[in-house]
Design an enzyme around this catalytic site. Structure first.
Site, mmCIF file in Angstrom:
data_model
loop_
_atom_site.group_PDB
_atom_site.id
_atom_site.type_symbol
_atom_site.label_atom_id
_atom_site.label_comp_id
_atom_site.label_asym_id
_atom_site.label_seq_id
_atom_site.Cartn_x
_atom_site.Cartn_y
_atom_site.Cartn_z
ATOM 1 C CB VAL A 50 -0.991 0.038 1.187
ATOM 2 C CG1 VAL A 50 -1.991 -1.093 1.099
ATOM 3 C CG2 VAL A 50 -0.256 0.043 2.529
ATOM 4 C CE1 TYR A 141 -3.358 1.538 14.656
ATOM 5 C CE2 TYR A 141 -4.811 2.012 16.510
ATOM 6 C CZ TYR A 141 -4.536 1.312 15.348
ATOM 7 O OH TYR A 141 -5.440 0.384 14.875
ATOM 8 C CB THR A 176 -5.703 -8.761 15.485
ATOM 9 O OG1 THR A 176 -5.022 -7.731 16.226
ATOM 10 C CG2 THR A 176 -7.153 -8.348 15.231
#
Length: 245
Positions: A50, A141, A176
């Site tokens: 990306v 973040y 995750t």
């Protein structure tokens, strides 16, 4: 018949975690799905970076050639970051923003010409609870994901008249691989996991499948009147203020 029958979707970061769950959810609902990822992907997947515009354009073109079009884009690829505003240098800020924000820009930009030809075009961006609640040690973040939420609204305003709906999902702390790696580095992984679970009002981490379900709703033609929205899948962390148990 499923609402996704005949539709083609791409999911960035689709090889693991939330991305892999989204790939499965959309396939189960009838879509043809390509996982776009830096890692090894399924036979229907395409390798893509990306942060590289040429790589992004090549991947989108490959999917369109393979499946004959593109209807749904799920911008899920992202990386984490820890620390206060003073703990990361400029290079790290630029690295994280390049992936988490500009990555979505590159993918959406490459996909737009194809989405304009779709009968049911949708873009779903994956944000975070960090965009809507102040969390400690997450300055970089949070900034990247806050930008994703703002970008989502702006894109929705720009492209709704073209028949392209843009929305986002804001997961809470999800179970995750990234969270797993953070827990492994903790001095007391069990205590750290318990603290993360206790932080969420429903008392546990969010599952990848729960996030994928929300993504599938926003991507579905059945959600044709939903645009510019952000769905919190966070066990109530964004809006609830419960008394300690």
């Amino acid at each position: 018949m499923s609402e996704f029958d005949g539709l083609v979707a791409v999911v960035t970061g689709g090889a693991s975690g939330i991305g892999a769950a989204v790939v499965s959810a959309l396939r189960e609902r009838g879509a043809r799905v390509a996982a776009l990822d830096l890692r090894e992907v399924t036979p229907d997947g395409v390798r893509m970076d990306v942060t590289d515009d040429e790589s992004v354009r090549h991947a989108i073109a490959t999917v369109v050639e393979r499946f004959g079009g593109l209807d749904v884009v799920v911008n899920n690829a992202g990386i984490g970051a820890q620390g206060t505003v003073a703990d990361n240098d400029d290079a790290e800020w630029l690295r994280v923003l390049d992936v988490n924000l500009l990555g979505m820009v590159r993918v959406s930009r490459a996909a737009l010409p194809h989405l304009r030809r779709s009968r049911a075009a949708a873009i779903v961006n994956v944000g975070s609870i960090a965009a809507t609640a102040g969390l400690p040690q997450r300055a970089l973040y949070s900034a990247s994901k806050g930008a994703v939420v703002a970008l989502t609204r702006a894109m929705a305003a720009d492209h709704l008249a073209e028949g392209i709906r843009v929305n986002c999902v804001n997961p809470g702390t999800a179970d995750t691989p990234w969270i797993g790696r953070l827990l492994e580095k903790a001095d007391d992984p069990a205590a750290e996991r318990a603290a993360l679970e206790a932080r969420q009002p429903h008392g546990r981490l969010v599952s990848a499948a729960e996030v994928a379900h929300a993504v599938a709703y926003l991507a579905s033609p059945l959600a044709a009147s939903t645009a510019g929205a952000g769905i919190a899948v966070d066990g109530g962390m964004q809006n609830l203020r419960l008394r300690p148990r």
